[in-house]
Motif scaffolding. Sequence first.
Motif, PDB file in Angstrom:
ATOM      1  N   SER A 207       0.794  -1.458   0.101  1.00 24.99           N
ATOM      2  CA  SER A 207       0.049  -0.120  -0.216  1.00 24.99           C
ATOM      3  C   SER A 207       0.743   1.253  -0.126  1.00 24.99           C
ATOM      4  CB  SER A 207      -0.976   0.160   1.188  1.00 24.99           C
ATOM      5  OG  SER A 207      -0.232  -0.393   2.585  1.00 24.99           O
ATOM      6  N   SER A 208       2.140   1.262   0.588  1.00 25.03           N
ATOM      7  CA  SER A 208       2.762   2.378   0.936  1.00 25.03           C
ATOM      8  C   SER A 208       3.823   2.425  -0.327  1.00 25.03           C
ATOM      9  CB  SER A 208       3.449   2.677   2.393  1.00 25.03           C
ATOM     10  OG  SER A 208       4.497   1.494   2.159  1.00 25.03           O
ATOM     11  N   GLY A 209       4.351   1.500  -0.971  1.00 21.73           N
ATOM     12  CA  GLY A 209       5.081   1.339  -1.978  1.00 21.73           C
ATOM     13  C   GLY A 209       4.970   2.498  -3.178  1.00 21.73           C
ATOM     14  N   PRO A 210       3.672   2.593  -3.737  1.00 20.39           N
ATOM     15  CA  PRO A 210       3.564   3.391  -4.876  1.00 20.39           C
ATOM     16  C   PRO A 210       3.666   4.967  -4.350  1.00 20.39           C
ATOM     17  CG  PRO A 210       1.801   1.732  -4.761  1.00 20.39           C
ATOM     18  CD  PRO A 210       2.276   1.462  -3.555  1.00 20.39           C
ATOM     19  N   PHE A 211       3.532   5.095  -3.216  1.00 19.77           N
ATOM     20  CA  PHE A 211       3.816   6.681  -2.717  1.00 19.77           C
ATOM     21  C   PHE A 211       5.433   6.715  -2.720  1.00 19.77           C
ATOM     22  CE2 PHE A 211      -0.254   5.832  -0.967  1.00 19.77           C
ATOM     23  CZ  PHE A 211      -1.085   6.974  -1.731  1.00 19.77           C
ATOM     24  N   VAL A 212       6.203   5.876  -2.234  1.00 24.49           N
ATOM     25  CA  VAL A 212       7.605   5.954  -2.146  1.00 24.49           C
ATOM     26  C   VAL A 212       8.268   6.010  -3.536  1.00 24.49           C
ATOM     27  CG1 VAL A 212       9.647   4.603  -1.505  1.00 24.49           C
ATOM     28  CG2 VAL A 212       7.552   4.546   0.161  1.00 24.49           C
ATOM     29  N   LYS A 213       7.590   5.233  -4.382  1.00 23.25           N
ATOM     30  CA  LYS A 213       8.164   5.188  -5.895  1.00 23.25           C
ATOM     31  C   LYS A 213       7.858   6.347  -6.472  1.00 23.25           C
ATOM     32  CE  LYS A 213       7.458   0.288  -6.379  1.00 23.25           C
ATOM     33  NZ  LYS A 213       6.698  -0.838  -7.199  1.00 23.25           N
ATOM     34  N   ASP A 214       7.019   7.314  -5.995  1.00 23.13           N
ATOM     35  CA  ASP A 214       6.371   8.437  -6.672  1.00 23.13           C
ATOM     36  C   ASP A 214       7.110   9.761  -5.795  1.00 23.13           C
ATOM     37  OD1 ASP A 214       4.859   7.548  -8.415  1.00 23.13           O
ATOM     38  OD2 ASP A 214       3.015   7.858  -7.520  1.00 23.13           O
ATOM     39  N   GLY A 215       7.956   9.374  -4.804  1.00 27.57           N
ATOM     40  CA  GLY A 215       8.715  10.524  -4.100  1.00 27.57           C
ATOM     41  C   GLY A 215       7.934  11.263  -3.094  1.00 27.57           C
ATOM     42  N   LYS A 216       6.813  10.798  -2.779  1.00 24.34           N
ATOM     43  CA  LYS A 216       5.915  11.379  -1.850  1.00 24.34           C
ATOM     44  C   LYS A 216       6.086  11.025  -0.371  1.00 24.34           C
ATOM     45  CE  LYS A 216       2.104  12.015  -5.433  1.00 24.34           C
ATOM     46  NZ  LYS A 216       0.676  11.687  -5.890  1.00 24.34           N
ATOM     47  N   LEU A 217       6.851   9.627  -0.351  1.00 29.26           N
ATOM     48  CA  LEU A 217       7.199   9.065   0.948  1.00 29.26           C
ATOM     49  C   LEU A 217       8.584   8.894   0.812  1.00 29.26           C
ATOM     50  CD1 LEU A 217       3.875   7.199   2.218  1.00 29.26           C
ATOM     51  CD2 LEU A 217       4.604   9.486   2.701  1.00 29.26           C
ATOM     52  N   ARG A 218       9.363   8.586   1.821  1.00 26.16           N
ATOM     53  CA  ARG A 218      10.549   8.144   2.123  1.00 26.16           C
ATOM     54  C   ARG A 218      10.535   6.844   2.834  1.00 26.16           C
ATOM     55  NH1 ARG A 218      13.324  11.755   4.856  1.00 26.16           N
ATOM     56  NH2 ARG A 218      13.550  13.101   2.820  1.00 26.16           N
ATOM     57  N   ALA A 219      10.841   5.689   2.393  1.00 23.94           N
ATOM     58  CA  ALA A 219      11.316   4.460   3.011  1.00 23.94           C
ATOM     59  C   ALA A 219      12.288   4.223   3.919  1.00 23.94           C
ATOM     60  CB  ALA A 219      10.651   3.217   2.138  1.00 23.94           C
ATOM     61  N   LEU A 220      12.552   4.080   4.927  1.00 18.58           N
ATOM     62  CA  LEU A 220      14.026   4.143   5.590  1.00 18.58           C
ATOM     63  C   LEU A 220      14.442   2.555   5.836  1.00 18.58           C
ATOM     64  CD1 LEU A 220      13.620   6.785   8.717  1.00 18.58           C
ATOM     65  CD2 LEU A 220      14.179   6.915   6.243  1.00 18.58           C
ATOM     66  N   ALA A 221      13.477   1.661   6.022  1.00 17.60           N
ATOM     67  CA  ALA A 221      13.994   0.151   6.336  1.00 17.60           C
ATOM     68  C   ALA A 221      12.718  -0.769   6.282  1.00 17.60           C
ATOM     69  CB  ALA A 221      14.528   0.189   7.684  1.00 17.60           C
ATOM     70  N   VAL A 222      12.810  -2.055   6.389  1.00 18.02           N
ATOM     71  CA  VAL A 222      11.802  -3.079   6.460  1.00 18.02           C
ATOM     72  C   VAL A 222      11.892  -3.300   7.916  1.00 18.02           C
ATOM     73  CG1 VAL A 222      12.147  -3.867   4.087  1.00 18.02           C
ATOM     74  CG2 VAL A 222      13.601  -4.692   5.728  1.00 18.02           C
ATOM     75  N   THR A 223      10.755  -3.938   8.418  1.00 18.82           N
ATOM     76  CA  THR A 223      10.698  -4.283   9.923  1.00 18.82           C
ATOM     77  C   THR A 223      11.297  -5.661  10.270  1.00 18.82           C
ATOM     78  OG1 THR A 223       8.445  -5.113   9.440  1.00 18.82           O
ATOM     79  CG2 THR A 223       8.563  -2.845   9.795  1.00 18.82           C
ATOM     80  N   THR A 224      11.262  -6.546   9.101  1.00 16.61           N
ATOM     81  CA  THR A 224      11.857  -7.980   9.556  1.00 16.61           C
ATOM     82  C   THR A 224      13.432  -8.039  10.019  1.00 16.61           C
ATOM     83  OG1 THR A 224      12.341  -7.916   6.913  1.00 16.61           O
ATOM     84  CG2 THR A 224      10.212  -9.116   7.974  1.00 16.61           C
ATOM     85  N   ALA A 225      13.551  -8.951  10.671  1.00 14.41           N
ATOM     86  CA  ALA A 225      15.181  -9.206  11.192  1.00 14.41           C
ATOM     87  C   ALA A 225      16.013  -9.512  10.361  1.00 14.41           C
ATOM     88  CB  ALA A 225      15.049 -10.572  12.249  1.00 14.41           C
ATOM     89  N   LYS A 226      15.668 -10.132   8.985  1.00 18.04           N
ATOM     90  CA  LYS A 226      16.496 -10.192   7.691  1.00 18.04           C
ATOM     91  C   LYS A 226      16.073  -9.415   6.746  1.00 18.04           C
ATOM     92  CE  LYS A 226      17.560 -14.844   9.223  1.00 18.04           C
ATOM     93  NZ  LYS A 226      17.384 -16.507   8.581  1.00 18.04           N
ATOM     94  N   PRO A 227      17.011  -8.987   5.761  1.00 20.75           N
ATOM     95  CA  PRO A 227      16.541  -8.269   4.744  1.00 20.75           C
ATOM     96  C   PRO A 227      15.465  -9.022   3.777  1.00 20.75           C
ATOM     97  CG  PRO A 227      18.768  -8.157   4.917  1.00 20.75           C
ATOM     98  CD  PRO A 227      18.315  -9.170   5.836  1.00 20.75           C
TER      99      PRO A 227
END
Length: 322
Positions: A207-227
């Motif tokens: 759900s948030s990915g499209p906004f990140v790809k459009d530059g409207k949000l910045r993703a800092l990290a994934v929440t899981t223990a491993k990538p």
Amino acid sequence: MIKTILAGVALACIGATSVAQAQDNYPARPVRIVVPFSPGGATDIMSRLLAEKLSGKLGQPVIVENKPGGGTMIASDYVSRAEPDGYTLLMAASSLGIAPSIYTKVNYDPVKDFAPITQVASVVHVLGVHPSVPAKNVGELIAYLKANPGKVSYGSVGTGSSTHLEAELFNSMAGVQMAHIPYKGSAPALNDLVAGRLQVMFDAWASSGPFVKDGKLRALAVTTAKPSASLPELPTVDASGLPGYSAMPWLGLVAPARTPQPVIDKLYQNLAQILQQPDVKKQFEGLGLDIIGSDPKAFGAFIQKDVATWAKVARDSNIRLE
């Protein structure tokens, strides 16, 4: 008396033989996978994909039945009470283990009342911020939050949801205090995050990915223990500034407790093969899911650990719902 005893033994042997034959012949009729969400979402789409593939393996129809509502408790309670014969299964979500920690009344025990089959996948969640937040990684975000106490708000898809608990775990481990703003779903929360009325949100990449790809949000990290296999370019929260942090929303197939082990094993073995198919991997990635496919024992151990983790977060954050 001897005749009575012998007759009883004979009946017991016949009964045991009948049970064994039923297990050997499983499945002899259609199997249901109960999904605790409405049709059309990622969990429903994924479940229907697996149902179609599993039907081909088992030689019987595998039907998806949607039972949304009650924070997934309606479906979970329904399956916990079903006959433990392998014909009624639950596509459980993280909320299976979260619910007993946040709701005052839950009619099932996530550990005792279910037999784990396989942890199908993790739902890729990311820590996202509005571009106005001057942080390019988790360490910088924590420093910013500590320098601006009480000025940052985060959104969630609802009180007691995984996105809420993930943020509260972050608050606790980082020693910060972002204010919680609950919403009824991801869309309205993301709208306010994009508009700058919120600054931070833990949310599904789907759900948030499209906004990140459009530059409207910045993703800092994934929440899981491993990538994440789906987002290898993003670091984990742990590696990006908050050591020890791990939160993995998940989806997994479970059966009612006391379902015969041969039935559990047959389902797991077939699903393990299905989850390795290239077309399945591709479709899961498109849904924002990372395949896990753990065996029943490993999945059971994970559920126990997950229940304990969120019970502590709910207790420490004083999260309790009627």
